[in-house]
Design a protein around this motif. Sequence first.
Motif, PDB file in Angstrom:
ATOM      1  N   VAL A 212      56.438 -18.629 -57.718  1.00  0.00           N
ATOM      2  CA  VAL A 212      56.352 -17.907 -58.983  1.00  0.00           C
ATOM      3  C   VAL A 212      56.387 -16.425 -58.645  1.00  0.00           C
ATOM      4  CG1 VAL A 212      54.838 -17.310 -60.927  1.00  0.00           C
ATOM      5  CG2 VAL A 212      55.060 -19.700 -60.193  1.00  0.00           C
ATOM      6  N   TYR A 213      57.134 -15.658 -59.419  1.00  0.00           N
ATOM      7  CA  TYR A 213      57.091 -14.224 -59.171  1.00  0.00           C
ATOM      8  C   TYR A 213      56.842 -13.439 -60.446  1.00  0.00           C
ATOM      9  CZ  TYR A 213      62.267 -14.415 -59.897  1.00  0.00           C
ATOM     10  OH  TYR A 213      63.537 -14.632 -60.365  1.00  0.00           O
ATOM     11  N   ALA A 214      56.154 -12.314 -60.265  1.00  0.00           N
ATOM     12  CA  ALA A 214      55.725 -11.470 -61.377  1.00  0.00           C
ATOM     13  C   ALA A 214      56.088 -10.024 -61.078  1.00  0.00           C
ATOM     14  CB  ALA A 214      54.217 -11.600 -61.581  1.00  0.00           C
ATOM     15  N   SER A 215      56.506  -9.301 -62.097  1.00  0.00           N
ATOM     16  CA  SER A 215      56.969  -7.927 -61.895  1.00  0.00           C
ATOM     17  C   SER A 215      56.411  -6.985 -62.949  1.00  0.00           C
ATOM     18  CB  SER A 215      58.503  -7.868 -61.917  1.00  0.00           C
ATOM     19  OG  SER A 215      59.058  -8.586 -60.856  1.00  0.00           O
ATOM     20  N   ARG A 216      56.343  -5.724 -62.553  1.00  0.00           N
ATOM     21  CA  ARG A 216      55.886  -4.674 -63.462  1.00  0.00           C
ATOM     22  C   ARG A 216      56.537  -3.363 -63.045  1.00  0.00           C
ATOM     23  NH1 ARG A 216      49.526  -3.217 -65.005  1.00  0.00           N
ATOM     24  NH2 ARG A 216      49.964  -2.822 -67.219  1.00  0.00           N
ATOM     25  N   VAL A 217      56.867  -2.521 -64.022  1.00  0.00           N
ATOM     26  CA  VAL A 217      57.479  -1.219 -63.747  1.00  0.00           C
ATOM     27  C   VAL A 217      56.414  -0.135 -63.865  1.00  0.00           C
ATOM     28  CG1 VAL A 217      59.233   0.448 -64.462  1.00  0.00           C
ATOM     29  CG2 VAL A 217      59.733  -2.012 -64.557  1.00  0.00           C
ATOM     30  N   PHE A 218      56.454   0.805 -62.930  1.00  0.00           N
ATOM     31  CA  PHE A 218      55.493   1.908 -62.874  1.00  0.00           C
ATOM     32  C   PHE A 218      56.233   3.242 -62.853  1.00  0.00           C
ATOM     33  CE2 PHE A 218      53.441  -1.747 -61.092  1.00  0.00           C
ATOM     34  CZ  PHE A 218      52.089  -1.642 -61.410  1.00  0.00           C
ATOM     35  N   GLY A 264      50.078 -23.009 -54.946  1.00  0.00           N
ATOM     36  CA  GLY A 264      48.717 -22.811 -54.473  1.00  0.00           C
ATOM     37  C   GLY A 264      48.328 -21.356 -54.329  1.00  0.00           C
ATOM     38  N   GLY A 265      49.277 -20.446 -54.462  1.00  0.00           N
ATOM     39  CA  GLY A 265      48.971 -19.023 -54.331  1.00  0.00           C
ATOM     40  C   GLY A 265      49.834 -18.166 -55.235  1.00  0.00           C
ATOM     41  N   GLN A 266      50.048 -18.640 -56.460  1.00  0.00           N
ATOM     42  CA  GLN A 266      50.983 -17.978 -57.368  1.00  0.00           C
ATOM     43  C   GLN A 266      50.322 -16.861 -58.169  1.00  0.00           C
ATOM     44  OE1 GLN A 266      51.369 -21.780 -59.055  1.00  0.00           O
ATOM     45  NE2 GLN A 266      53.424 -22.193 -58.280  1.00  0.00           N
ATOM     46  N   PRO A 267      51.085 -15.803 -58.489  1.00  0.00           N
ATOM     47  CA  PRO A 267      50.549 -14.736 -59.343  1.00  0.00           C
ATOM     48  C   PRO A 267      50.524 -15.181 -60.806  1.00  0.00           C
ATOM     49  CG  PRO A 267      52.838 -14.299 -58.832  1.00  0.00           C
ATOM     50  CD  PRO A 267      52.463 -15.530 -58.052  1.00  0.00           C
ATOM     51  N   THR A 268      49.803 -14.443 -61.616  1.00  0.00           N
ATOM     52  CA  THR A 268      49.735 -14.710 -63.056  1.00  0.00           C
ATOM     53  C   THR A 268      50.354 -13.546 -63.812  1.00  0.00           C
ATOM     54  OG1 THR A 268      47.614 -13.589 -63.446  1.00  0.00           O
ATOM     55  CG2 THR A 268      47.530 -15.862 -62.617  1.00  0.00           C
ATOM     56  N   GLY A 269      50.339 -13.638 -65.122  1.00  0.00           N
ATOM     57  CA  GLY A 269      50.853 -12.554 -65.942  1.00  0.00           C
ATOM     58  C   GLY A 269      49.791 -11.534 -66.313  1.00  0.00           C
ATOM     59  N   SER A 270      48.641 -11.597 -65.691  1.00  0.00           N
ATOM     60  CA  SER A 270      47.551 -10.682 -66.015  1.00  0.00           C
ATOM     61  C   SER A 270      47.796  -9.301 -65.420  1.00  0.00           C
ATOM     62  CB  SER A 270      46.229 -11.248 -65.474  1.00  0.00           C
ATOM     63  OG  SER A 270      45.216 -10.265 -65.510  1.00  0.00           O
ATOM     64  N   ALA A 271      47.774  -8.273 -66.284  1.00  0.00           N
ATOM     65  CA  ALA A 271      47.919  -6.899 -65.804  1.00  0.00           C
ATOM     66  C   ALA A 271      46.740  -6.510 -64.926  1.00  0.00           C
ATOM     67  CB  ALA A 271      48.029  -5.950 -66.999  1.00  0.00           C
ATOM     68  N   THR A 302      58.199 -15.190 -63.862  1.00  0.00           N
ATOM     69  CA  THR A 302      59.290 -16.167 -63.826  1.00  0.00           C
ATOM     70  C   THR A 302      58.920 -17.314 -62.893  1.00  0.00           C
ATOM     71  OG1 THR A 302      61.041 -14.585 -64.332  1.00  0.00           O
ATOM     72  CG2 THR A 302      61.687 -16.570 -63.152  1.00  0.00           C
ATOM     73  N   ARG A 303      59.177 -18.533 -63.364  1.00  0.00           N
ATOM     74  CA  ARG A 303      58.865 -19.724 -62.561  1.00  0.00           C
ATOM     75  C   ARG A 303      60.111 -20.513 -62.175  1.00  0.00           C
ATOM     76  NH1 ARG A 303      54.649 -18.866 -65.998  1.00  0.00           N
ATOM     77  NH2 ARG A 303      52.565 -18.938 -65.041  1.00  0.00           N
ATOM     78  N   SER A 304      61.268 -20.106 -62.666  1.00  0.00           N
ATOM     79  CA  SER A 304      62.506 -20.825 -62.362  1.00  0.00           C
ATOM     80  C   SER A 304      63.085 -20.305 -61.046  1.00  0.00           C
ATOM     81  CB  SER A 304      63.515 -20.632 -63.503  1.00  0.00           C
ATOM     82  OG  SER A 304      64.714 -21.294 -63.227  1.00  0.00           O
ATOM     83  N   THR A 305      62.568 -20.817 -59.938  1.00  0.00           N
ATOM     84  CA  THR A 305      62.914 -20.252 -58.629  1.00  0.00           C
ATOM     85  C   THR A 305      63.325 -21.306 -57.607  1.00  0.00           C
ATOM     86  OG1 THR A 305      60.617 -20.368 -57.899  1.00  0.00           O
ATOM     87  CG2 THR A 305      61.311 -18.324 -58.970  1.00  0.00           C
ATOM     88  N   VAL A 306      63.656 -22.506 -58.056  1.00  0.00           N
ATOM     89  CA  VAL A 306      64.041 -23.565 -57.122  1.00  0.00           C
ATOM     90  C   VAL A 306      65.355 -23.211 -56.441  1.00  0.00           C
ATOM     91  CG1 VAL A 306      64.649 -26.009 -56.917  1.00  0.00           C
ATOM     92  CG2 VAL A 306      62.892 -25.285 -58.541  1.00  0.00           C
ATOM     93  N   ASN A 307      65.435 -23.424 -55.122  1.00  0.00           N
ATOM     94  CA  ASN A 307      66.718 -23.353 -54.431  1.00  0.00           C
ATOM     95  C   ASN A 307      67.504 -24.601 -54.826  1.00  0.00           C
ATOM     96  OD1 ASN A 307      66.254 -21.049 -52.336  1.00  0.00           O
ATOM     97  ND2 ASN A 307      64.450 -22.362 -52.105  1.00  0.00           N
ATOM     98  N   ARG A 308      68.624 -24.429 -55.484  1.00  0.00           N
ATOM     99  CA  ARG A 308      69.406 -25.583 -55.961  1.00  0.00           C
ATOM    100  C   ARG A 308      70.885 -25.327 -55.684  1.00  0.00           C
ATOM    101  NH1 ARG A 308      67.559 -25.878 -60.836  1.00  0.00           N
ATOM    102  NH2 ARG A 308      66.089 -27.597 -60.453  1.00  0.00           N
ATOM    103  N   ARG A 309      71.544 -26.316 -55.104  1.00  0.00           N
ATOM    104  CA  ARG A 309      72.958 -26.148 -54.743  1.00  0.00           C
ATOM    105  C   ARG A 309      73.756 -27.394 -55.101  1.00  0.00           C
ATOM    106  NH1 ARG A 309      75.438 -25.036 -48.642  1.00  0.00           N
ATOM    107  NH2 ARG A 309      77.636 -25.071 -49.264  1.00  0.00           N
ATOM    108  N   ARG A 310      74.870 -27.172 -55.770  1.00  0.00           N
ATOM    109  CA  ARG A 310      75.851 -28.216 -56.008  1.00  0.00           C
ATOM    110  C   ARG A 310      76.927 -28.090 -54.926  1.00  0.00           C
ATOM    111  NH1 ARG A 310      74.361 -32.251 -59.653  1.00  0.00           N
ATOM    112  NH2 ARG A 310      73.146 -31.285 -61.331  1.00  0.00           N
TER     113      ARG A 310
END
Length: 479
Positions: A212-218, A264-271, A302-310
């Motif tokens: 899971v990844y989370a971002s913020r602009v500063f 097991g170690g994912q960030p949240t959307g909490s500022a 964002t949680r859509s982070t699976v490595n997926r290949r056709r």
Amino acid sequence: MSEPADVPGDPAVPSELRRAVVVGGGLAGLLSAAALRPYADVTVIERDLLPEGPASRRGVPQARHAHLLWSGGVRAMEELLPGVTDAWLDAGARRIPLPTGLVSLSAQGWVRRWPEMEFMIACSRDLLESVIRAEVVRQTRITVVQGTELLGLEGGASRVTGVRIRSADGEERVLAADLVVDASGRGSRATKWLDALGVPPAPLGEVDSGLVYASRVFRAPAGTEEFPVVNVQPDAARPVPGQSATLVPIEGGRWLVTVSGTRGGQPTGSAEEFEAFARNVRHPVVGELLARAEPLTDVVVTRSTVNRRRFYEKVSAWPEGFVAIGDSVATYNPLYGHGMSVAAQSALVLRQRVAAHGLMAPRLARRVQRAVAGPVSMAWQLATETDIRYPEAIGEQPGPVQRLLTRYVNRLMRTATGRPLVFRAFLGVMTLSRPPGALLAPEVLLAVLRGPLKAPLTGPPLTEGEQAAVSGAPEGAGT
């Protein structure tokens, strides 16, 4: 004598009457359109309404996270759109020399800021894509049709002859095409479209680390206009969730900061938790740098982070007239920043194969699909070999040969922190500028055997000026 009819599949049709359809008006689609323009009139079908300038759009939710455009991708884009690099810089992007402009804790230690070996373009995804869009739409022979949905492919299992579309007013029609390129991204429905035509399914590969990844602009502190990219990477060899923090300077005097964590170690959307998360990865440098930065946005997750290949290149009965490219073929853990560069290199090989064989050459689509597998495989290998090692990762486990190669790469990375020759080889592969075989060149093998020349760095290699800019202390006053 009358002109030959514009019939898909007729090799007598002159190039000025050829038609290509590109599905998707994002980065991969725009680059594909640029690649095909010398050989056909190109229609780009885009479901969304595209913004005029650097603004977000619904079809690219990942745009709000840090994006890395490596030099291997830049060179490919420059070949397709000469002058695009200068256009980015004029719009506010930065060209950052690597590893000179990089402060990075790799899995094996801090990276030294050697003189330039490769480079990257640093800016927001919105700016990056808007410049490409402006460069493409002003060209002749390219038409972008917005607010239009692709309903399916026309033709049969042996040849795709066009697409069925529905416009915003509900009108349905068929566009004939000599070549259809699916660049519709991670939401591609190509497997459904091809199945409807009777094309055999492609093998599917997935590796899911639960990232899971989370971002913020500063707003960046004053005096940081030339600040480096700062990155703390996880160490997949440790039996803990992989957590990272990345700070990318972008246009407008801003920092785009992305943190990530596997299952097991994912960030949240909490500022309130964002800065703390950045401080609690393997080194707190990114979190510490945020102490004097002003938050400008909420946290985006964002949680859509699976490595997926056709594995489309493995379909023996691949139809003429259809090619998949970009995220439609494979998506990767965004931590490695390879998606855009792979899309660019794939569009470039599309142009090269069309130029070499002709748009209507027999088995052209199969040739292109196999060529696209080159850059795709490189990024896939780099991402999945690491991601499968994290706790609770889902996917095929590496075999003995793969485990041996991983041990070698770990030693190579440790050596690279103290030997510029080895780091140059590694960076060439990481930026998709050199093939993976560069890591096995005789001089690299010998250097890896000997180990690092220099002792490991004990902390982030920020200059006094960079430390002063973020601490508020006068330069030379210490930290």
